[in-house]
Design an enzyme around this catalytic site. Structure first.
Site, PDB file in Angstrom:
ATOM      1  N   ARG A  40      12.240  -3.262  10.208  1.00 31.53           N
ATOM      2  CA  ARG A  40      11.306  -2.779  11.250  1.00 31.53           C
ATOM      3  C   ARG A  40      11.355  -3.850  12.376  1.00 31.53           C
ATOM      4  O   ARG A  40      10.811  -5.028  11.988  1.00 31.53           O
ATOM      5  CB  ARG A  40      10.298  -2.485  10.702  1.00 31.53           C
ATOM      6  CG  ARG A  40      10.241  -0.894  10.586  1.00 31.53           C
ATOM      7  CD  ARG A  40       8.889  -0.366   9.742  1.00 31.53           C
ATOM      8  NE  ARG A  40       7.785  -1.050  10.121  1.00 31.53           N
ATOM      9  CZ  ARG A  40       6.813  -0.716   9.582  1.00 31.53           C
ATOM     10  NH1 ARG A  40       6.631  -0.027   8.465  1.00 31.53           N
ATOM     11  NH2 ARG A  40       5.670  -1.016   9.942  1.00 31.53           N
ATOM     12  N   ARG A  74       0.053  -9.084  13.822  1.00 29.81           N
ATOM     13  CA  ARG A  74      -0.277  -7.907  12.940  1.00 29.81           C
ATOM     14  C   ARG A  74      -1.268  -8.668  11.998  1.00 29.81           C
ATOM     15  O   ARG A  74      -2.389  -8.150  11.699  1.00 29.81           O
ATOM     16  CB  ARG A  74       0.703  -7.199  12.257  1.00 29.81           C
ATOM     17  CG  ARG A  74       1.779  -6.316  12.996  1.00 29.81           C
ATOM     18  CD  ARG A  74       2.745  -5.900  12.289  1.00 29.81           C
ATOM     19  NE  ARG A  74       2.483  -4.643  11.521  1.00 29.81           N
ATOM     20  CZ  ARG A  74       2.918  -4.214  10.425  1.00 29.81           C
ATOM     21  NH1 ARG A  74       4.006  -4.853   9.920  1.00 29.81           N
ATOM     22  NH2 ARG A  74       2.566  -3.052   9.821  1.00 29.81           N
ATOM     23  N   LYS A  95       0.945  -1.237  -0.009  1.00 28.28           N
ATOM     24  CA  LYS A  95      -0.113   0.067   0.182  1.00 28.28           C
ATOM     25  C   LYS A  95       0.894   1.146   0.054  1.00 28.28           C
ATOM     26  O   LYS A  95       0.468   2.090  -0.627  1.00 28.28           O
ATOM     27  CB  LYS A  95      -0.871   0.012   1.124  1.00 28.28           C
ATOM     28  CG  LYS A  95      -1.831  -1.178   1.497  1.00 28.28           C
ATOM     29  CD  LYS A  95      -2.811  -0.890   2.523  1.00 28.28           C
ATOM     30  CE  LYS A  95      -2.107  -0.778   3.803  1.00 28.28           C
ATOM     31  NZ  LYS A  95      -1.653  -1.883   4.369  1.00 28.28           N
ATOM     32  N   ARG A 144      10.708  -7.351   3.800  1.00 31.09           N
ATOM     33  CA  ARG A 144      10.650  -5.779   3.580  1.00 31.09           C
ATOM     34  C   ARG A 144      11.891  -5.102   4.348  1.00 31.09           C
ATOM     35  O   ARG A 144      12.171  -5.563   5.489  1.00 31.09           O
ATOM     36  CB  ARG A 144       9.378  -5.405   4.091  1.00 31.09           C
ATOM     37  CG  ARG A 144       9.200  -3.941   4.202  1.00 31.09           C
ATOM     38  CD  ARG A 144       7.483  -3.798   4.616  1.00 31.09           C
ATOM     39  NE  ARG A 144       6.838  -3.846   3.376  1.00 31.09           N
ATOM     40  CZ  ARG A 144       6.015  -2.683   2.965  1.00 31.09           C
ATOM     41  NH1 ARG A 144       5.702  -1.974   4.017  1.00 31.09           N
ATOM     42  NH2 ARG A 144       5.398  -2.975   2.253  1.00 31.09           N
ATOM     43  N   ARG A 180      -8.520   1.410  10.215  1.00 30.83           N
ATOM     44  CA  ARG A 180      -8.052  -0.167  10.412  1.00 30.83           C
ATOM     45  C   ARG A 180      -8.956  -0.870  11.434  1.00 30.83           C
ATOM     46  O   ARG A 180      -8.993  -1.998  11.591  1.00 30.83           O
ATOM     47  CB  ARG A 180      -6.537  -0.208  11.211  1.00 30.83           C
ATOM     48  CG  ARG A 180      -5.341  -0.599  10.277  1.00 30.83           C
ATOM     49  CD  ARG A 180      -4.320  -0.629  11.397  1.00 30.83           C
ATOM     50  NE  ARG A 180      -3.205  -1.221  10.900  1.00 30.83           N
ATOM     51  CZ  ARG A 180      -2.065  -0.668  10.286  1.00 30.83           C
ATOM     52  NH1 ARG A 180      -2.221   0.661   9.900  1.00 30.83           N
ATOM     53  NH2 ARG A 180      -1.133  -1.481  10.156  1.00 30.83           N
TER      54      ARG A 180
HETATM   55  P1  AMP Z   1       1.843   0.502   9.237  1.00 33.68           P
HETATM   56  O1  AMP Z   1       2.979   1.460   8.909  1.00 33.68           O
HETATM   57  O2  AMP Z   1       0.602   1.034   8.690  1.00 33.68           O
HETATM   58  O3  AMP Z   1       1.803  -0.986   9.081  1.00 33.68           O
HETATM   59  O4  AMP Z   1       1.498   0.473  10.681  1.00 33.68           O
HETATM   60  C1  AMP Z   1       2.452   0.286  11.814  1.00 33.68           C
HETATM   61  C2  AMP Z   1       1.652  -0.053  13.233  1.00 33.68           C
HETATM   62  O5  AMP Z   1       1.263   1.313  13.498  1.00 33.68           O
HETATM   63  C3  AMP Z   1       0.502  -0.777  13.163  1.00 33.68           C
HETATM   64  O6  AMP Z   1       1.104  -2.340  13.356  1.00 33.68           O
HETATM   65  C4  AMP Z   1      -0.074  -0.185  14.552  1.00 33.68           C
HETATM   66  O7  AMP Z   1       0.667  -0.428  15.583  1.00 33.68           O
HETATM   67  C5  AMP Z   1       0.045   1.023  14.321  1.00 33.68           C
HETATM   68  N1  AMP Z   1      -1.265   1.806  13.336  1.00 33.68           N
HETATM   69  C6  AMP Z   1      -1.041   2.529  12.280  1.00 33.68           C
HETATM   70  N2  AMP Z   1      -2.122   2.858  11.802  1.00 33.68           N
HETATM   71  C7  AMP Z   1      -2.948   2.390  12.642  1.00 33.68           C
HETATM   72  C8  AMP Z   1      -4.235   2.761  12.813  1.00 33.68           C
HETATM   73  N3  AMP Z   1      -5.185   3.125  11.939  1.00 33.68           N
HETATM   74  N4  AMP Z   1      -5.057   2.330  13.959  1.00 33.68           N
HETATM   75  C9  AMP Z   1      -4.201   1.543  15.009  1.00 33.68           C
HETATM   76  N5  AMP Z   1      -2.977   1.602  15.006  1.00 33.68           N
HETATM   77  C10 AMP Z   1      -2.246   1.848  13.988  1.00 33.68           C
END
Ligand code: AMP
Length: 216
Positions: free
Chosen positions: A155, A166, A13, A122, A88
């Site tokens: 990461r 996740r 994404k 990644r 989410r």
């Molecule tokens: P991402 O970079 O989108 O994969 O997000 C990394 C982490 O940030 C996720 O595993 C969550 O811990 C937190 N996170 C990001 N976006 C959200 C969201 N919309 N709601 C809750 N936690 C989020």
């Protein structure tokens, strides 16, 4: 054009969000990135959310909703935006619907094996956040970002255990959004297996169909 890129973690994404952002001149808004920045800076918010993020849990809705409200109110979002990683949960989607109109949700569809492979391979640039993949999008020089020369790292939330968590969280909390937006009539599925160029083409088709159908 207000869009959401929806799909499991690590499916591309961010990569495709950046491509579309450049093509249409609208920002990609990633709650994950905004929050990683807070953690890096060591702000109060950053300290509150670090453990959720590292373990693959969702950050509480109230906190993320506040972040997104502030972000999409900024000037650069006036002509539209691409949300990546938000919403989410159904609660986040409902609150988002109260503050803005979502016109298109691009749903990234792939098999579970493909998802696991993509996320565990990644690499992220420590300096500019650019994303690579050991196999699919390798950097020119191992461990070094092509864009800025920054160090590439794995990461913490992409270690195997956190990845599993996740994925569980995605299944339970985020997947219901597919039906939520399908019912609203704004969801379009895109098969994201295959090469980056091919997938990019499919995404562009969906966006083009949408803009043509609304006459812009
Ligand atoms: P991402 O970079 O989108 O994969 O997000 C990394 C982490 O940030 C996720 O595993 C969550 O811990 C937190 N996170 C990001 N976006 C959200 C969201 N919309 N709601 C809750 N936690 C989020």
């Amino acid at each position: 054009m207000n869009m959401i890129f929806l799909g499991p973690p690590g499916i591309g994404k961010g990569t495709h969000g950046e491509i579309v952002s450049r093509k249409y001149g609208i920002p990609r808004v990633s709650t994950g990135e905004i929050m990683r920045e807070e953690v890096k800076k060591g702000t109060d918010l950053g300290n509150d959310i670090k453990s959720y993020m590292d373990s693959g849990e969702l950050v509480p809705d109230e906190l993320v909703i506040n972040i997104i409200k502030k972000r999409i109110n900024q000037k650069d979002c006036k002509r539209g935006f691409i949300l990546d990683g938000f919403p989410r949960t159904v609660r986040q989607a409902k609150e988002l619907g109260d503050i803005t109109k979502i016109e298109l949700v691009v749903n990234f569809v792939a098999s579970e094996d493909e998802i696991i492979e993509r996320i565990t391979g990644r690499l992220t640039c420590r300096k500019c956040g650019a994303i690579y993949h050991v196999k699919n999008i390798p950097p020119k020089k191992e461990g070094v970002c092509d864009n800025c020369g920054g160090e590439l790292y794995h990461r913490e939330d992409q270690e195997e255990k956190a990845v599993e968590r996740r994925m569980e969280v995605y299944e339970k909390s985020t997947k219901p959004l597919i039906e939520y937006y399908r019912k609203e009539g704004v969801l379009k599925d895109v098969d994201v297996e295959g090469g980056k160029e091919e997938v990019s083409k499919r995404i562009n088709e969906v966006i083009k169909d949408f803009t043509e159908s609304r006459g812009t």
